[in-house]
Design a protein around this motif. Structure first.
Motif, short mmCIF file in Angstrom:
data_model
loop_
_atom_site.label_atom_id
_atom_site.label_comp_id
_atom_site.label_asym_id
_atom_site.label_seq_id
_atom_site.Cartn_x
_atom_site.Cartn_y
_atom_site.Cartn_z
N ILE A 97 0.83 -1.21 0.00
CA ILE A 97 0.00 0.00 0.00
C ILE A 97 0.87 1.26 0.00
CG2 ILE A 97 -0.38 0.32 2.48
CD1 ILE A 97 -3.06 0.56 -0.21
N GLU A 98 2.01 1.23 0.65
CA GLU A 98 2.93 2.38 0.61
C GLU A 98 3.49 2.57 -0.79
OE1 GLU A 98 3.84 4.89 2.60
OE2 GLU A 98 2.24 4.17 3.91
N ALA A 99 3.83 1.46 -1.48
CA ALA A 99 4.32 1.57 -2.85
C ALA A 99 3.24 2.14 -3.77
CB ALA A 99 4.77 0.20 -3.36
N TRP A 100 2.01 1.73 -3.57
CA TRP A 100 0.91 2.25 -4.38
C TRP A 100 0.70 3.75 -4.14
CZ3 TRP A 100 -1.70 0.70 -8.44
CH2 TRP A 100 -2.85 1.39 -8.79
N THR A 101 0.78 4.16 -2.88
CA THR A 101 0.63 5.58 -2.54
C THR A 101 1.76 6.40 -3.16
OG1 THR A 101 -0.42 4.96 -0.47
CG2 THR A 101 0.37 7.20 -0.63
N LEU A 102 2.99 5.90 -3.09
CA LEU A 102 4.12 6.60 -3.71
C LEU A 102 3.93 6.68 -5.22
CD1 LEU A 102 6.87 7.97 -3.49
CD2 LEU A 102 7.91 5.69 -3.62
N HIS A 103 3.45 5.63 -5.83
CA HIS A 103 3.19 5.64 -7.27
C HIS A 103 2.18 6.73 -7.62
CE1 HIS A 103 0.79 4.40 -10.79
NE2 HIS A 103 1.98 4.17 -11.31
N GLU A 104 1.11 6.84 -6.85
CA GLU A 104 0.10 7.88 -7.12
C GLU A 104 0.68 9.27 -6.96
OE1 GLU A 104 -3.05 6.91 -4.41
OE2 GLU A 104 -4.09 5.71 -5.93
N ARG A 105 1.51 9.48 -5.95
CA ARG A 105 2.13 10.79 -5.76
C ARG A 105 3.11 11.13 -6.88
NH1 ARG A 105 3.61 11.71 0.53
NH2 ARG A 105 1.63 12.66 1.09
N ILE A 106 3.89 10.15 -7.32
CA ILE A 106 4.85 10.40 -8.40
C ILE A 106 4.11 10.79 -9.67
CG2 ILE A 106 6.50 9.27 -9.96
CD1 ILE A 106 7.53 7.72 -7.51
N THR A 107 3.02 10.09 -9.99
CA THR A 107 2.29 10.43 -11.21
C THR A 107 1.54 11.75 -11.09
OG1 THR A 107 0.42 9.08 -10.48
CG2 THR A 107 2.04 8.04 -11.95
N SER A 108 1.12 12.14 -9.86
CA SER A 108 0.38 13.40 -9.73
C SER A 108 1.29 14.62 -9.83
CB SER A 108 -0.39 13.43 -8.41
OG SER A 108 0.50 13.52 -7.33
N VAL A 109 2.53 14.54 -9.33
CA VAL A 109 3.42 15.70 -9.39
C VAL A 109 4.45 15.59 -10.52
CG1 VAL A 109 3.14 16.30 -6.97
CG2 VAL A 109 5.02 14.82 -7.64
N GLY A 110 4.59 14.45 -11.14
CA GLY A 110 5.52 14.29 -12.24
C GLY A 110 6.94 13.99 -11.82
N GLY A 111 7.15 13.49 -10.64
CA GLY A 111 8.48 13.15 -10.14
C GLY A 111 8.39 12.75 -8.69
N PHE A 112 9.56 12.61 -8.06
CA PHE A 112 9.53 12.28 -6.64
C PHE A 112 8.95 13.45 -5.87
CE2 PHE A 112 13.08 9.46 -7.99
CZ PHE A 112 12.46 8.27 -7.67
N PRO A 113 7.99 13.21 -5.00
CA PRO A 113 7.30 14.32 -4.35
C PRO A 113 8.20 15.17 -3.45
CG PRO A 113 6.36 12.20 -3.67
CD PRO A 113 7.42 11.93 -4.66
N TRP A 114 9.22 14.58 -2.86
CA TRP A 114 10.06 15.34 -1.94
C TRP A 114 10.96 16.34 -2.66
CZ3 TRP A 114 9.91 10.00 -2.00
CH2 TRP A 114 10.90 9.38 -2.75
N THR A 115 11.00 16.30 -3.99
CA THR A 115 11.81 17.28 -4.72
C THR A 115 11.01 18.53 -5.08
OG1 THR A 115 11.30 16.24 -6.84
CG2 THR A 115 13.29 15.49 -5.70
#
Length: 155
Positions: free
Chosen positions: A17-35
């Motif tokens: 579930i954490e991997a899925w959440t990270l995948h959704e965040r990466i696709t929503s912002v277009g990269g790693f969210p922490w950048t």
């Protein structure tokens, strides 16, 4: 089911579930969210993931110890749903007795105003002052907090 195997399946569910959440965040912002500005930085994100994984393992271990887990799919599902399980458990805390509602007091009688004062209506109480909007002469309208901040900054 053995405790170690159940805990590993619970860890796998929490990680999925954490991997899925990270995948959704990466696709929503277009990269790693922490950048990106306004998103969670990397260190707090890693701490949050570690907490989430440990919660998944702990809830799965507790469920297995109480014979609530029959197989790997159950342990995986408990690892995925661990935060929601905890929310539901803590939401049903000890019930409190209903407090009686505040008594309603009769309103003060209307007193006719003396000549020269404003007409009838509610009078301010001893600790209340009438609300009178200030007029900002610079902008020609009532002054609000934004106008006051603009004036301090000189805009």
């Amino acid at each position: 089911m053995q405790m170690l195997a159940a805990c590993l399946w619970g860890l796998g569910g929490a990680a999925a579930i954490e991997a899925w959440t990270l995948h959704e965040r990466i696709t929503s912002v277009g990269g790693f969210p922490w950048t990106y500005r306004g998103q969670m930085r990397l260190a707090p994100y890693v701490v949050a993931v570690v907490i989430r994984l440990s919660v998944g393992v702990i809830v799965t271990a507790a469920s297995t110890a109480s014979n609530q887990v029959a197989g790997p799919v159950g342990a995986l599902a408990i690892g995925i749903a661990a935060p929601q399980i905890l929310k539901q458990m803590f939401a049903r805390g000890p019930s409190r007795p209903e407090l009686p509602s505040r008594p309603e007091f009769p309103s003060r009688p209307e007193v006719p105003s003396p000549p020269g004062e404003p007409g009838p209506g509610p009078r301010p109480g001893p600790l209340r002052a009438p609300i009178v909007p200030r007029v900002d002469t610079r902008y020609g309208g009532p002054a609000d907090g934004a106008d006051q901040r603009r004036r301090r900054r000189g805009r």
